[in-house]
Write a protein that holds these residues in place. Structure first.
Motif, PDB file in Angstrom:
ATOM      1  N   VAL A  37      -1.943   1.228  18.235  1.00 22.72           N
ATOM      2  CA  VAL A  37      -1.421   2.343  17.486  1.00 22.72           C
ATOM      3  C   VAL A  37      -0.526   1.651  16.519  1.00 22.72           C
ATOM      4  O   VAL A  37      -0.319   1.848  15.306  1.00 22.72           O
ATOM      5  N   ALA A  38       0.326   0.635  17.139  1.00 25.16           N
ATOM      6  CA  ALA A  38       1.685  -0.237  16.385  1.00 25.16           C
ATOM      7  C   ALA A  38       0.666  -0.694  15.213  1.00 25.16           C
ATOM      8  O   ALA A  38       1.556  -0.664  14.016  1.00 25.16           O
ATOM      9  N   TYR A  39      -0.647  -1.399  15.275  1.00 24.95           N
ATOM     10  CA  TYR A  39      -0.622  -2.104  14.048  1.00 24.95           C
ATOM     11  C   TYR A  39      -1.538  -1.300  13.072  1.00 24.95           C
ATOM     12  O   TYR A  39      -1.930  -1.641  11.893  1.00 24.95           O
ATOM     13  N   LEU A  40      -2.101  -0.083  13.482  1.00 24.01           N
ATOM     14  CA  LEU A  40      -3.066   0.552  12.916  1.00 24.01           C
ATOM     15  C   LEU A  40      -2.768   1.631  11.874  1.00 24.01           C
ATOM     16  O   LEU A  40      -2.868   2.026  10.831  1.00 24.01           O
ATOM     17  N   VAL A  41      -2.000   2.572  12.805  1.00 22.80           N
ATOM     18  CA  VAL A  41      -1.478   3.610  12.328  1.00 22.80           C
ATOM     19  C   VAL A  41      -0.583   3.711  11.074  1.00 22.80           C
ATOM     20  O   VAL A  41      -0.813   4.073   9.991  1.00 22.80           O
ATOM     21  N   PRO A  42       0.426   2.459  11.082  1.00 15.70           N
ATOM     22  CA  PRO A  42       1.174   2.535  10.051  1.00 15.70           C
ATOM     23  C   PRO A  42       0.528   2.402   8.660  1.00 15.70           C
ATOM     24  O   PRO A  42       1.049   2.564   7.666  1.00 15.70           O
ATOM     25  N   VAL A  43      -0.703   1.599   8.591  1.00 14.69           N
ATOM     26  CA  VAL A  43      -1.193   1.382   7.521  1.00 14.69           C
ATOM     27  C   VAL A  43      -1.373   2.913   6.511  1.00 14.69           C
ATOM     28  O   VAL A  43      -1.335   3.025   5.507  1.00 14.69           O
ATOM     29  N   ALA A  44      -2.267   3.805   7.409  1.00 13.76           N
ATOM     30  CA  ALA A  44      -2.314   4.940   6.816  1.00 13.76           C
ATOM     31  C   ALA A  44      -1.209   5.866   6.620  1.00 13.76           C
ATOM     32  O   ALA A  44      -0.971   6.353   5.356  1.00 13.76           O
ATOM     33  N   MET A  45      -0.414   5.611   7.621  1.00 15.19           N
ATOM     34  CA  MET A  45       1.048   6.375   7.431  1.00 15.19           C
ATOM     35  C   MET A  45       1.905   5.967   5.861  1.00 15.19           C
ATOM     36  O   MET A  45       2.471   6.582   5.340  1.00 15.19           O
ATOM     37  N   ARG A  46       1.836   4.638   5.857  1.00 14.24           N
ATOM     38  CA  ARG A  46       2.148   4.043   4.568  1.00 14.24           C
ATOM     39  C   ARG A  46       1.699   4.737   3.350  1.00 14.24           C
ATOM     40  O   ARG A  46       2.437   5.084   2.455  1.00 14.24           O
ATOM     41  N   GLY A  47       0.376   4.830   3.384  1.00 14.93           N
ATOM     42  CA  GLY A  47      -0.353   5.344   2.268  1.00 14.93           C
ATOM     43  C   GLY A  47       0.013   6.717   2.234  1.00 14.93           C
ATOM     44  O   GLY A  47       0.168   7.057   1.065  1.00 14.93           O
ATOM     45  N   PHE A  48       0.425   7.636   3.094  1.00 15.23           N
ATOM     46  CA  PHE A  48       0.504   9.028   2.963  1.00 15.23           C
ATOM     47  C   PHE A  48       1.995   9.278   2.589  1.00 15.23           C
ATOM     48  O   PHE A  48       2.295  10.373   1.912  1.00 15.23           O
ATOM     49  N   PRO A  69      -6.894   9.745  -1.359  1.00 15.00           N
ATOM     50  CA  PRO A  69      -6.821  10.284  -0.080  1.00 15.00           C
ATOM     51  C   PRO A  69      -8.013  10.239   0.751  1.00 15.00           C
ATOM     52  O   PRO A  69      -7.829  10.153   2.144  1.00 15.00           O
ATOM     53  N   TRP A  70      -9.312  10.221   0.113  1.00 12.49           N
ATOM     54  CA  TRP A  70     -10.340  10.200   0.851  1.00 12.49           C
ATOM     55  C   TRP A  70     -10.245   8.763   1.786  1.00 12.49           C
ATOM     56  O   TRP A  70     -10.743   8.446   2.988  1.00 12.49           O
ATOM     57  N   VAL A  71      -9.823   7.893   1.069  1.00  9.44           N
ATOM     58  CA  VAL A  71     -10.223   6.365   1.651  1.00  9.44           C
ATOM     59  C   VAL A  71      -9.199   6.391   2.629  1.00  9.44           C
ATOM     60  O   VAL A  71      -9.370   5.861   3.689  1.00  9.44           O
ATOM     61  N   PHE A  72      -7.896   6.657   2.484  1.00  8.55           N
ATOM     62  CA  PHE A  72      -6.684   6.521   3.801  1.00  8.55           C
ATOM     63  C   PHE A  72      -7.101   7.411   4.709  1.00  8.55           C
ATOM     64  O   PHE A  72      -6.703   7.176   5.735  1.00  8.55           O
ATOM     65  N   GLY A  73      -7.654   8.556   4.452  1.00  6.13           N
ATOM     66  CA  GLY A  73      -8.080   9.693   5.360  1.00  6.13           C
ATOM     67  C   GLY A  73      -9.062   8.948   6.355  1.00  6.13           C
ATOM     68  O   GLY A  73      -8.871   8.982   7.617  1.00  6.13           O
ATOM     69  N   ALA A  74     -10.149   8.394   5.554  1.00  7.61           N
ATOM     70  CA  ALA A  74     -11.175   7.522   6.457  1.00  7.61           C
ATOM     71  C   ALA A  74     -10.589   6.543   7.310  1.00  7.61           C
ATOM     72  O   ALA A  74     -10.877   6.552   8.380  1.00  7.61           O
ATOM     73  N   PHE A  75      -9.559   5.731   6.643  1.00 12.89           N
ATOM     74  CA  PHE A  75      -8.921   4.961   7.320  1.00 12.89           C
ATOM     75  C   PHE A  75      -8.084   5.432   8.653  1.00 12.89           C
ATOM     76  O   PHE A  75      -8.380   4.826   9.828  1.00 12.89           O
ATOM     77  N   LEU A  76      -7.552   6.655   8.374  1.00 14.90           N
ATOM     78  CA  LEU A  76      -6.869   7.022   9.764  1.00 14.90           C
ATOM     79  C   LEU A  76      -7.742   7.566  10.693  1.00 14.90           C
ATOM     80  O   LEU A  76      -7.653   6.969  11.931  1.00 14.90           O
ATOM     81  N   VAL A  77      -8.981   8.247  10.393  1.00 12.53           N
ATOM     82  CA  VAL A  77      -9.903   8.717  11.196  1.00 12.53           C
ATOM     83  C   VAL A  77     -10.472   7.401  12.088  1.00 12.53           C
ATOM     84  O   VAL A  77     -10.622   7.237  13.247  1.00 12.53           O
ATOM     85  N   GLY A  78     -10.830   6.282  11.263  1.00 13.72           N
ATOM     86  CA  GLY A  78     -11.380   5.011  11.869  1.00 13.72           C
ATOM     87  C   GLY A  78     -10.362   4.527  12.893  1.00 13.72           C
ATOM     88  O   GLY A  78     -10.580   3.978  13.865  1.00 13.72           O
ATOM     89  N   LEU A 115       0.730  -1.144  -0.018  1.00 10.92           N
ATOM     90  CA  LEU A 115      -0.022   0.078   0.088  1.00 10.92           C
ATOM     91  C   LEU A 115       0.837   1.408  -0.025  1.00 10.92           C
ATOM     92  O   LEU A 115       0.141   2.386   0.073  1.00 10.92           O
ATOM     93  N   ASN A 116       2.246   1.085   0.008  1.00 10.05           N
ATOM     94  CA  ASN A 116       2.915   2.273  -0.149  1.00 10.05           C
ATOM     95  C   ASN A 116       2.633   3.382  -0.831  1.00 10.05           C
ATOM     96  O   ASN A 116       2.428   3.243  -2.505  1.00 10.05           O
ATOM     97  N   GLY A 117       2.352   4.652  -0.550  1.00  7.04           N
ATOM     98  CA  GLY A 117       2.072   5.730  -1.299  1.00  7.04           C
ATOM     99  C   GLY A 117       0.598   5.774  -1.977  1.00  7.04           C
ATOM    100  O   GLY A 117       0.242   6.819  -2.593  1.00  7.04           O
ATOM    101  N   LEU A 118      -0.218   4.786  -1.641  1.00  7.57           N
ATOM    102  CA  LEU A 118      -1.498   4.779  -2.473  1.00  7.57           C
ATOM    103  C   LEU A 118      -2.226   5.935  -1.804  1.00  7.57           C
ATOM    104  O   LEU A 118      -3.262   6.368  -2.443  1.00  7.57           O
ATOM    105  N   GLY A 119      -2.025   6.102  -0.584  1.00  8.53           N
ATOM    106  CA  GLY A 119      -2.752   7.402   0.014  1.00  8.53           C
ATOM    107  C   GLY A 119      -2.939   8.534  -0.646  1.00  8.53           C
ATOM    108  O   GLY A 119      -3.655   9.358  -0.717  1.00  8.53           O
ATOM    109  N   ARG A 120      -1.696   8.965  -1.407  1.00  7.17           N
ATOM    110  CA  ARG A 120      -1.975   9.939  -2.070  1.00  7.17           C
ATOM    111  C   ARG A 120      -2.517   9.938  -3.313  1.00  7.17           C
ATOM    112  O   ARG A 120      -3.248  10.946  -3.875  1.00  7.17           O
ATOM    113  N   THR A 121      -3.027   8.866  -3.842  1.00  9.76           N
ATOM    114  CA  THR A 121      -3.894   8.483  -4.822  1.00  9.76           C
ATOM    115  C   THR A 121      -5.303   8.394  -4.490  1.00  9.76           C
ATOM    116  O   THR A 121      -6.166   8.681  -5.184  1.00  9.76           O
TER     117      THR A 121
END
Lengths: 529, 150, 498
Positions: free
Chosen positions: C427-438, C375-384, C367-373
């Motif tokens: 934190v350790a297993y959820l945040v990295p997902v969104a972070m990877r994306g962005f 953004p809404w999805v990964f943003g929602a993921f971060l909020v969730g 998922l690396n960098g997919l957040g830039r493409t």
């Protein structure tokens, strides 16, 4: 009451007066005729007609008992205790109906099944032997004379040995199983007759009610009476497959012709259990110490052992019919547990389970026979994909199977719950634990079969998957009647529970010493002026 | 000890019963099992018949002039119930015929059982070629393993 | 609209939908609108019921269905906890249907009619569970739920799906028939009834040993609550398409499980008996171990849905923990967690579904960098994720506070450590997902560009998670009314201090 009298008008007069005898005499008579008849189709039709007649008659008897009370029938007009009396009351009327109905349904099933499993020339005599076995079972249940019980016991047993052996054309182990059953069954019956002999020695009479009367005078401390009780319990225990006297059952059920297994599994142990109840509660006095001890320790204890041991063994069998046979031994354990409690609720539970189990096991064995009929399947591992190749049969099997497990909404759940409640009432918490454990074991051995049938892919022959080949209607109809009744009596168990409660009341009343029409003093005048 | 001699019929019954049962359990040969079964059943016949004998009792055949009360049974408590309807002068003691009748029935049952048993043995011999249980078990071993294994 | 009619309707509406969906099978848009209309009407009725139940403690709509086998009655009676559960189930059914439409069409899935039908039946069963008046009714609908979701789990039809489905069915049926059913029967025998009552149904002085045995049977018999070691069905059910995972395994099925757990501890045992039974303490620790262990396992999973599955197991154990602690804060905390976790987790699953539909990627490492493409999805993921972790101002923070307060009330100070550790692991297993994306550069810019091009075709799957993420945020402010609403489920002497 009104409803019943209305129904009673449907029944002809002779049922109400001679019904008790005709259920035994008619099958016997027609057995002889069938044996002489070489045509198998006519033989089958005769059996069908006779079993239908017996269903009708036993229904009439049940209704009459429900509305007018127990029926005393004197064979040949001779008054007991000199004559042999037949006695129908709330305890045995439902069993008469049960045996007749099961026989009728199995006979419908027999048309294709026997044709496939028994040599053509022997089908006529096969049906004749079946009628004798049927008459024997009914006679065991309806008679009130202790030695008559032995006679009918042997009549039904001997014909059963023959019928089990007839499965040899399908699997040669039927012969050795039949021989084993013969040896063990004869020993059991002989033990029973020894018990009757000791009873006669002490009481001088063979009529059950009269024995009860004299036993009341003798009291519980007579060693011979205790010995008689022991022999009778062991003898009957062998017939009803009480653990550890059950060794004959798996072989006999597995290798007999499927039509006969379905009939036997649903009826034979029930008749023996009825006899045990009759003798323990209405001939011997259940308030006596040795009887109570025997009930609680021997019957309940062996019942529990049977439940656990047989359920465990059922899990490790690969032959489908052996799984069901060991399951039957476990279910008999349930019934013995209920009876061993000797409370009203416990007796109700045991009796109710008798009725429910007959329906469930009958359906299961019919389905097992249908699997063999279409695909030659006997092993559980061969049942892969049966959910697709024989959907209706498998669905009926599944319905009966989940009733065996005790899923709410099925008859098995009702009787198990009644048993749990009876155990709780008695304070037997360990019994509830055992019931829970054996239910889980039942989930395992039935679940295995269901898993094979529904979750495994259909086997392939020559690279092509097996096509769907449903069982014939004559097999599906009895299967579904029994399976649906297991469901119906689970949703609305009022009728079956009322039958069981009536039976429990009969047992609660204690020793039955009433012989209408008999002289107060034992009539011993022969002739006399 | 005198008890034993007085009731030696029971001793005989017990001995025969145990012999019969032992033969059934311990025999390997099917015919021998049937023999044991017969011995076992015979012991029970003897139990009944010996029970029916009355000390000093006559064979239970009623002569025309002796229409009296017939009572019997070795340990019949019911002997008390001598009916008052008997207004004959002398009372004749008869042995009890009822157990004999019962045993006739039981003998028939035993014969039928034996016949079926022998018929089964004949068939087993045809199918298996032997009537020794251990050999039959050996012949069925493979198929039994398949059926009972997981 | 009478209360009784409303009760009938909440069961009937999904059932009627289940009848009409196959009828409309061939016309896709008609079929989908059946689902949507049913979901909207269901939501309307449920909202009416929620308001009605909340008005007064005496407003408890009842409905008698059928009596069988002598003393067993199937009947319905709605109370606050059930009303809340029905509310989230119906509201998220609506959202999820929108998402499902996008997913199914985007992936061109087969057997869509069967899918929508089974979902409708499952929702009907959920309504039955939510409004059940006694254990028997709850058990019947519980089983119907298992059976109706089975085709959904094996939807794909391939060998993996069938295997997952088998384990799903096996574990759930075995626990329910082998453990839950005896527990229900035992309750019936020992208490004389299985009706839910505030404060519990067992008599005073009831043997704590018997209560302990029953509690164990319930805790492990309610397989849908996925208390370890009864959890294997959950990761195995991830072979199902994401809409199934989202609605059922974040909302309906698992929530039915923990809802049952709460109802049993609150209405069958009652907080009083629970505090006296030593077995509850043991189960508290079992739940705590589940929380931590599942989080640790989640750390090691690269498959996004698998990681979310173990996260679900961990979050569910929070509710079980609250149920077993049985103090007022703990129980209310458990009830609130049902709401917060539902909205949070469904967001995460829908994001996973969106990622799969649009970019066809399932592994986190891809998922690396997919957040830039996206953004809404990964943003929602971060909020969730923030909601699941429990950081204010996200709704998921409240249950954590309540549970910690409840643990303190019960004198279990070490539980605080477990709860805090779990949050750190979250934190350790959820945040990295969104972070990877962005934050990380994309592995293959070309495929990401392709994704960007087709984004506009997949509006449903992208915006559904945004909606639920917003919901998770909004719910933060709804805490007051929620607590007030749930107070009546506890006996009167317990609600001080809330």
């Amino acid at each position: 009451m009104q409803f019943m009298s209305l129904i009673m008008t449907v029944f002809p007069e002779w049922i109400l007066t001679h019904g008790a005898a005709s259920v035994v005499v008619v099958p016997l008579m027609f057995a002889v005729l069938t044996a002489l008849n070489p045509n198998a189709k006519i033989a089958w039709a005769t059996v069908l007609a006779v079993t239908a007649l017996c269903v009708f008659t036993s229904l009439g008897l049940l209704l009459q008992v429900a509305s007018h009370g127990p029926i005393h029938y004197n064979m040949g007009g001779w008054v007991p205790p000199l004559g042999i009396g037949y006695y129908v009351d709330g305890l045995n009327a439902p069993i008469l109906l049960l045996i007749s109905v099961v026989a009728f349904l199995c006979t419908i099933y027999a048309l294709p099944s026997v044709a496939a499993e028994v040599e053509p020339k022997k089908k006529g005599p096969f049906y004749a032997a079946f009628l004798i076995s049927f008459a024997g079972l009914l006679g065991m249940v309806v008679t009130a004379d202790a030695f008559n019980v032995f006679v009918f016991l042997e009549v039904s047993s001997i014909s059963t040995y023959v019928l089990v052996g007839m499965g040899a054309s399908r699997d040669r182990r039927a012969l050795t199983s039949s021989f084993n059953y013969l040896i063990m069954g004869s020993i059991g019956a002989t033990f029973f007759v020894v018990g009757i002999g000791f009873l006669y020695m002490q009481t001088g009479t063979l009529n059950m009610m009269d024995i009860a009367r004299v036993l009341q005078d003798i009291g519980p401390n007579d060693r011979v009476v205790q010995l008689a009780f022991a022999f009778i319990v062991i003898g009957l225990g062998l017939k009803l497959a009480m653990f550890p006297l059950h060794m004959w059952l798996p072989g006999a059920y597995a290798y007999a012709p499927s039509f006969f297994t379905a009939f036997l599994a649903a009826t034979a142990t029930k008749a023996a259990l009825y006899l045990l109840l009759r003798f323990t509660f209405t001939v011997f006095d259940p308030s006596w110490d040795f009887v109570t001890t025997a009930l609680m320790i021997l019957l309940a204890g062996l019942g529990i052992l049977g439940m656990l041991a047989a359920s465990l063994q059922a899990i490790f069998q690969n032959d489908l019919r052996r799984v069901l046979a060991y399951s039957s031994v476990a279910q008999v354990g349930y019934m013995l547990l209920g009876i061993g409690m000797a409370t009203t609720l416990g007796l109700t539970a045991g009796y109710l389970h008798m009725i429910n189990h007959a329906m469930m096991k009958g359906a299961l064995f019919i389905a097992a026979g249908a699997f063999w009929y279409r695909f030659g399947i006997t092993q559980v591992c061969d049942m892969r994909g049966l959910g697709k190749t024989m959907p209706w049969t498998m669905a009926g099997f599944t319905l009966a199977g989940i009733s065996l497990i005790g899923v709410p909404g099925t008859a098995g759940f009702v009787s198990k719950l009644t048993l749990v409640r009876a155990a709780a009432e008695n304070g037997w918490w360990w019994a509830i634990g055992v019931i829970v454990v054996t239910s889980i074991l039942a989930i395992v051995y039935i679940g295995r079969i269901i898993e094979q049938a529904y979750f495994q892919p259909v086997p392939e022959i020559d690279g092509k998957p097996v096509v769907r080949n449903e069982a014939p209607y004559t097999m599906l109809i009895p299967l579904w009647i029994m399976a649906l009744s297991a469901l119906a009596f689970g949703i609305n168990a009022e009728w079956t529970t009322s039958l069981a409660e009536a039976a429990a009341h009969v047992l609660d009343a204690g020793p039955n010493t009433i012989i209408p029409g008999a002289h107060d003093v034992v009539p011993s005048v022969i002739g006399g002026h | 000890m005198s008890e034993l001699f007085e009731h030696f019929n029971f001793a005989v019954v017990i001995v025969l019963m145990m012999v019969g049962l032992y033969v059934v359990f311990a025999s390997n040969n099917m015919i021998k099992k049937l023999v044991g079964l017969s011995v076992f059943q015979t012991s029970v016949f003897l139990l009944y018949i010996s029970m029916s004998n009355v000390d000093g009792g006559q064979p239970p055949i009623i002569a025309e002039e002796d229409l009296h009360v017939a009572e019997g049974g070795g340990h019949d408590v019911v002997a008390d119930g001598v009916a008052e309807g008997a207004h004959q002068a002398a009372e004749v003691l008869y042995s009890n015929p009822l157990p004999h009748v019962l045993i006739l029935t039981a003998i028939v049952v035993g014969v039928a059982t034996l016949a079926i048993g022998l018929a089964l043995v004949v068939r087993i011999r045809e199918v298996y070629g032997t009537i020794e249980e251990d050999e039959i078990d050996a012949l069925d071993y493979e198929i039994n393993l398949e059926g009972a294994a997981e | 609209m009478t209360p009784q009619l409303a009760l009938i309707l909440i069961m009937l509406i999904p059932a009627i939908a289940a009848v009409f969906i196959p009828l409309a099978g061939r016309w896709q848009n008609v079929r989908e609108s059946v689902s949507i209309i049913a979901a909207i009407s269901l939501l309307a009725v449920v909202i009416w019921l929620v308001c009605y139940v909340g008005e007064s403690p005496d407003n408890r709509p009842e409905l008698f269905l059928i009596q069988f086998a002598g003393s067993f009655e199937l009947k319905l009676k709605l109370e606050p906890l059930g009303a809340i559960f029905a509310a989230i189930a119906s509201s998220l059914w609506l959202v999820n249907t929108v998402f499902t439409i996008g997913y199914m069409r985007g992936n061109k899935e087969k057997n869509q009619t069967r899918f929508y039908t089974c979902v409708a039946i499952a929702i009907s069963a959920v309504m039955g569970i939510a409004s059940a008046a006694n254990l028997i009714t709850l058990f019947v609908f519980y089983e119907i739920l298992t059976l109706s979701t089975f085709p959904l789990v094996t939807h794909k039809g391939d060998a993996k799906a069938k295997k997952g489905g088998r384990i799903y069915l096996l574990v759930l049926m075995a626990t329910s028939l082998g453990l839950l059913l005896p527990a229900v029967m035992g309750t019936h025998v020992l208490a004389g009834t299985t009706d839910f009552q505030v404060g519990g149904i067992f008599p005073d002085g009831f043997s704590t040993t018997a209560a302990g045995i029953l509690l164990f049977l319930f805790a492990f018999g309610i397989g849908k609550a996925a208390l370890m070691p009864i959890h294997p069905w959950l990761p195995n059910a991830m072979v199902a398409p994401t809409p199934v995972s989202a609605l059922l395994h974040a909302v309906a099925v698992v929530k039915a499980g923990v809802f049952t757990m709460l109802k049993v501890t609150v209405y069958i045992f009652g907080p009083d008996l629970m505090s006296k039974t030593p077995a509850s303490t043991v189960l508290v620790w079992v739940a705590a171990i589940s929380i931590v262990l599942a989080s640790i396992i989640a750390l090691r999973k690269d498959n996004l849905k698998a990681r979310l599955a173990y996260s679900t197991i961990s979050q569910l154990a929070y509710i079980t923990l609250g149920a077993m602690l049985a103090t007022s804060f703990a129980v209310i905390g458990g009830g609130i967690q049902i709401v917060m976790h539902a909205w949070g987790k469904i967001t995460l699953f829908m994001c996973a579904g969106a990622i799969y539909t649009v970019a066809h990627r399932t592994e986190i490492s891809s998922l690396n960098g997919l957040g830039r493409t996206m953004p809404w999805v990964f943003g929602a993921f971060l909020v969730g994720s923030l909601s699941i972790i429990g950081i204010p101002p996200m709704g998921g923070s409240w249950p954590k506070f309540f549970l910690m307060a409840g643990a303190l009330d019960a004198g279990q100070k070490f539980l605080l450590a477990a709860l805090i550790l779990s949050s750190i692991l979250n934190v350790a297993y959820l945040v990295p997902v969104a972070m990877r994306g962005f934050l990380l550069p994309p592995d293959s810019p070309k495929s990401d560009a392709h994704v960007a091009k087709i984004l506009s075709q997949h509006r449903f799957v992208r915006f559904a998670p945004v909606f639920t993420a917003a919901g998770a945020f909004v719910l933060f402010f709804a805490i007051g009314p929620l607590v007030e609403y749930l107070k009546p489920i506890l006996p009167v002497n317990m609600t001080g201090g809330l």
